[in-house]
Design a protein around this motif. Structure first.
Motif, PDB file in Angstrom:
ATOM      1  N   SER A 415     -73.951  33.171  84.444  1.00 31.00           N
ATOM      2  CA  SER A 415     -73.478  34.558  84.453  1.00 31.00           C
ATOM      3  C   SER A 415     -72.343  34.784  83.457  1.00 31.00           C
ATOM      4  CB  SER A 415     -73.028  34.966  85.865  1.00 31.00           C
ATOM      5  OG  SER A 415     -74.088  34.824  86.773  1.00 31.00           O
ATOM      6  N   SER A 416     -72.436  34.132  82.289  1.00 30.40           N
ATOM      7  CA  SER A 416     -71.405  34.361  81.273  1.00 30.40           C
ATOM      8  C   SER A 416     -72.029  34.385  79.889  1.00 30.40           C
ATOM      9  CB  SER A 416     -70.325  33.279  81.346  1.00 30.40           C
ATOM     10  OG  SER A 416     -70.799  32.062  80.810  1.00 30.40           O
ATOM     11  N   LEU A 417     -71.301  35.024  78.975  1.00 26.09           N
ATOM     12  CA  LEU A 417     -71.713  35.137  77.579  1.00 26.09           C
ATOM     13  C   LEU A 417     -70.592  34.538  76.740  1.00 26.09           C
ATOM     14  CD1 LEU A 417     -73.508  36.433  75.356  1.00 26.09           C
ATOM     15  CD2 LEU A 417     -72.270  38.554  75.738  1.00 26.09           C
ATOM     16  N   LYS A 418     -70.928  33.536  75.919  1.00 25.17           N
ATOM     17  CA  LYS A 418     -69.897  32.880  75.112  1.00 25.17           C
ATOM     18  C   LYS A 418     -70.140  33.153  73.632  1.00 25.17           C
ATOM     19  CE  LYS A 418     -68.736  29.115  78.321  1.00 25.17           C
ATOM     20  NZ  LYS A 418     -67.314  29.474  78.503  1.00 25.17           N
ATOM     21  N   LEU A 419     -69.033  33.338  72.893  1.00 25.15           N
ATOM     22  CA  LEU A 419     -69.096  33.562  71.456  1.00 25.15           C
ATOM     23  C   LEU A 419     -68.360  32.432  70.756  1.00 25.15           C
ATOM     24  CD1 LEU A 419     -68.485  37.184  72.192  1.00 25.15           C
ATOM     25  CD2 LEU A 419     -70.342  36.551  70.661  1.00 25.15           C
ATOM     26  N   TRP A 420     -69.012  31.879  69.729  1.00 31.08           N
ATOM     27  CA  TRP A 420     -68.495  30.698  69.033  1.00 31.08           C
ATOM     28  C   TRP A 420     -68.277  31.026  67.558  1.00 31.08           C
ATOM     29  CZ3 TRP A 420     -68.268  26.505  72.508  1.00 31.08           C
ATOM     30  CH2 TRP A 420     -69.025  26.663  73.687  1.00 31.08           C
ATOM     31  N   ASP A 421     -67.189  30.499  67.008  1.00 30.62           N
ATOM     32  CA  ASP A 421     -66.897  30.623  65.586  1.00 30.62           C
ATOM     33  C   ASP A 421     -67.431  29.380  64.891  1.00 30.62           C
ATOM     34  OD1 ASP A 421     -65.747  30.626  63.011  1.00 30.62           O
ATOM     35  OD2 ASP A 421     -64.163  31.976  63.720  1.00 30.62           O
ATOM     36  N   LEU A 422     -68.435  29.560  64.010  1.00 32.87           N
ATOM     37  CA  LEU A 422     -69.069  28.406  63.365  1.00 32.87           C
ATOM     38  C   LEU A 422     -68.164  27.784  62.303  1.00 32.87           C
ATOM     39  CD1 LEU A 422     -72.663  29.885  62.999  1.00 32.87           C
ATOM     40  CD2 LEU A 422     -71.892  28.201  64.660  1.00 32.87           C
ATOM     41  N   ARG A 423     -67.140  28.532  61.824  1.00 36.08           N
ATOM     42  CA  ARG A 423     -66.226  27.950  60.841  1.00 36.08           C
ATOM     43  C   ARG A 423     -65.244  27.005  61.502  1.00 36.08           C
ATOM     44  NH1 ARG A 423     -64.586  33.885  58.896  1.00 36.08           N
ATOM     45  NH2 ARG A 423     -64.663  34.026  61.161  1.00 36.08           N
ATOM     46  N   LYS A 424     -64.794  27.384  62.709  1.00 36.26           N
ATOM     47  CA  LYS A 424     -63.811  26.552  63.416  1.00 36.26           C
ATOM     48  C   LYS A 424     -64.473  25.689  64.500  1.00 36.26           C
ATOM     49  CE  LYS A 424     -60.355  30.155  62.681  1.00 36.26           C
ATOM     50  NZ  LYS A 424     -59.484  31.180  63.315  1.00 36.26           N
ATOM     51  N   LEU A 425     -65.774  25.925  64.710  1.00 37.77           N
ATOM     52  CA  LEU A 425     -66.535  25.168  65.718  1.00 37.77           C
ATOM     53  C   LEU A 425     -65.879  25.238  67.092  1.00 37.77           C
ATOM     54  CD1 LEU A 425     -67.582  21.991  63.679  1.00 37.77           C
ATOM     55  CD2 LEU A 425     -68.909  24.049  64.108  1.00 37.77           C
ATOM     56  N   LYS A 426     -65.488  26.442  67.481  1.00 36.52           N
ATOM     57  CA  LYS A 426     -64.896  26.568  68.811  1.00 36.52           C
ATOM     58  C   LYS A 426     -65.278  27.897  69.449  1.00 36.52           C
ATOM     59  CE  LYS A 426     -60.436  28.672  67.650  1.00 36.52           C
ATOM     60  NZ  LYS A 426     -58.974  28.537  67.804  1.00 36.52           N
ATOM     61  N   ASN A 427     -65.132  27.929  70.782  1.00 35.48           N
ATOM     62  CA  ASN A 427     -65.415  29.120  71.575  1.00 35.48           C
ATOM     63  C   ASN A 427     -64.189  30.034  71.521  1.00 35.48           C
ATOM     64  OD1 ASN A 427     -65.390  29.779  75.088  1.00 35.48           O
ATOM     65  ND2 ASN A 427     -66.463  30.952  73.546  1.00 35.48           N
ATOM     66  N   PHE A 428     -64.355  31.255  70.947  1.00 30.34           N
ATOM     67  CA  PHE A 428     -63.198  32.131  70.828  1.00 30.34           C
ATOM     68  C   PHE A 428     -63.240  33.309  71.809  1.00 30.34           C
ATOM     69  CE2 PHE A 428     -66.324  33.969  67.952  1.00 30.34           C
ATOM     70  CZ  PHE A 428     -66.200  35.332  68.162  1.00 30.34           C
ATOM     71  N   LYS A 429     -64.369  33.478  72.515  1.00 33.98           N
ATOM     72  CA  LYS A 429     -64.462  34.589  73.458  1.00 33.98           C
ATOM     73  C   LYS A 429     -65.507  34.262  74.525  1.00 33.98           C
ATOM     74  CE  LYS A 429     -63.912  38.967  74.840  1.00 33.98           C
ATOM     75  NZ  LYS A 429     -62.635  39.484  75.359  1.00 33.98           N
ATOM     76  N   THR A 430     -65.137  34.490  75.784  1.00 33.12           N
ATOM     77  CA  THR A 430     -66.095  34.349  76.891  1.00 33.12           C
ATOM     78  C   THR A 430     -66.109  35.658  77.667  1.00 33.12           C
ATOM     79  OG1 THR A 430     -65.764  31.968  77.093  1.00 33.12           O
ATOM     80  CG2 THR A 430     -66.699  33.102  78.989  1.00 33.12           C
TER      81      THR A 430
END
Length: 505
Positions: A415-430
């Protein structure tokens, strides 16, 4: 004492008396005598019918014949009756036996006819299947035919980790992929951060309402649309895959079905519309990927890249190659022209089924979702796993790359949506969704400005702010697919309630 006819000496049925001789007669007999002689039979005096006087008596009972008055005669009469009953019963039993035999024979003939029809239907289906797969089988290289001298890192299923480059990943193909990626990257840099002028603004998008709903695309007996895609070059052409094993091409403007494509033996879970050709692709748990001609309405290629159900499908930017993921833990890269599997790879350390797959817009890397909640990023040229994104819990259900190439959106059964930055290889928003919210489909619009989420309902977020601008709950079942029209001029969705819906101003 009973009356007796003076002529017949029997009890009369209609007694009458003659006033001339005072004798009792049977009316029938005395009338005949009078008609012939005109006199009384007893004394010969004149007599007419009008003179006869009827005698009113209760209904006379004829005395039994003398032969039926003795006990032996009665016994014989009973015996005759019994014999007649027995003969009749025997005749009825014979007729019943004959009828039973005729019925049995008719049922046997019906059963035999049904078996013949079933066998012929099966043979026709098999012949059609063989005809449809004859061409691709001629050019197919099965995974088992890898020479022993080739690399053979063994995965969880005991199969080679990779099919060697001799199967088809030639330097020419790798160069083709590289050239395409260079062109796409250049085009993206030219566009820069400018948003297309024709793109619908967020304030207008928030006013969208349902404008059309179509429920007749797929069978009602096995309800549910499981996959949705729009033709990138003409977003009025809609492609759906259903639980009824069919793939349907629908024209939004004409509001009619263009083609119904039949051939899969199980439900259709992934569909893709080719951007420049009248060709569509579909995948199914029947472990096949099919290439269809929309104009011909037939299957032109069957790609057998996997040993288990195909869970994800993505078309490379060149339009010549397909990426597929499967429950057999492998991803495969196939040539759509020949049906040839160019390479097939698994992460032997994970030993886990793949649930979805998606190409990066440049086509040199791609992502796969796994049943153990991981998102894996792969380098296509090297066929290696270059990054992993943990964080979800539960199988990953959908992934989507933004057109700008920087963002990756993922959804899972948590029940969650995650957004990842491919330049920094990290999750920046859930983005936490409602409890028990099921994410089934994620898609960015062509400009990368909006992100649509399909599942328990439909939600649209504006990128960068990641705020919700739209929410629809018109479907009565789970939403399995969402897609944007050109410049977000409309939004379309499909779901388990068998309906295809369109939303716009």
């Amino acid at each position: 004492m009973s009356l007796v006819c003076a002529i017949s000496n029997e009890v009369p049925e209609h007694p009458c008396v003659s006033p001339v001789s005072n004798q009792v007669f049977e009316r029938r007999l005395i009338e005949k005598y009078i008609a012939e002689n005109g006199t009384d039979p007893m004394n010969g005096q004149p007599l007419s019918e009008e003179q006869l006087i009827d005698i009113k008596v209760s209904h006379p009972i004829r005395p039994k014949a003398p032969s039926a008055t003795s006990i032996p005669a009665i016994l014989k009469s009973l015996q005759d009756e019994w014999d007649a009953v027995m003969l009749h019963s025997f005749t009825l039993r014979q007729q019943l036996q004959t009828t039973r035999q005729e019925l049995s024979h008719a049922l046997y003939q019906h059963d035999a006819a049904c078996r013949v029809i079933a066998r012929l239907t099966k043979e026709v289906t098999a012949a059609r299947e063989a005809l449809a797969t004859l061409k691709p089988q001629a050019g197919l290289v099965a995974p088992q035919t890898v020479p022993a001298s080739q690399p053979a890192a063994v995965g969880a299923g005991g199969e080679p980790m990779e099919i060697s480059e001799q199967v088809g990943m030639t330097p020419e193909i790798i160069q083709k992929l590289q050239d395409k990626a260079t062109v796409l990257t250049t085009e993206r840099k030219k566009r820069g951060k400018t948003v297309p002028e024709e793109l619908v603004r967020a304030e207008d998008l928030s006013k969208y309402r349902q404008v059309a709903s179509h429920a007749g695309l797929h069978s009602a007996s096995v309800p549910g649309i499981l996959a949705l895609d729009l033709c990138p070059s003409d977003t009025n052409k809609v492609l759906t895959g259903g639980a009824d094993k069919n793939v349907v091409v629908f024209d939004k403007n004409e509001e009619q079905i263009v083609a119904t494509l039949k051939g899969h033996t199980k439900k259709v879970t992934s569909v893709i519309y080719h951007p420049s050709q009248s060709v569509v692709f579909s995948a199914s748990p029947d472990s096949t990927i099919r290439v269809w001609s929309v104009t011909g309405g037939n299957c032109v290629q069957v790609v057998r890249a996997h040993e288990a159900g195909v869970t994800g499908l993505s078309l490379h930017a060149t339009g010549d190659y397909l990426l597929s993921s499967s429950e057999d833990q492998y991803w495969a890269f196939s040539d759509i022209q020949t049906g040839r599997v160019l390479t097939k790879v698994t992460d032997e350390s994970a030993g886990c089924a793949l649930t979805c797959a998606q190409f990066h817009p440049d086509g040199l890397i791609f992502g796969t979702g796994t049943a153990d909640s991981q998102i894996k990023i792969w380098d296509l040229k090297e066929r290696t796993n270059v990054a992993n994104f943990p964080g979800h819990s539960g199988p990953v259900t959908s992934i989507a790359f933004s057109e700008n190439g920087y963002y990756l959106a993922t959804g899972a059964q948590d029940s969650s949506l995650k957004l990842w930055d491919l330049r920094k290889l990290k999750n920046f928003k859930t983005i936490a969704l409602d409890n028990n919210y099921e994410v089934k489909s994620l898609v960015f619009d062509q400009s990368g400005t909006y992100l649509a989420v399909g599942g328990s309902d439909i939600r649209v977020y504006i990128c960068k702010q990641w705020s919700e601008v739209l929410n629809f709950s018109d479907h009565s079942g789970l939403v399995t697919g969402v897609a944007f029209g050109e410049n977000a001029q409309f939004l379309t969705s499909a779901g388990m309630d068998r309906s295809l819906k369109f939303y716009s101003l």
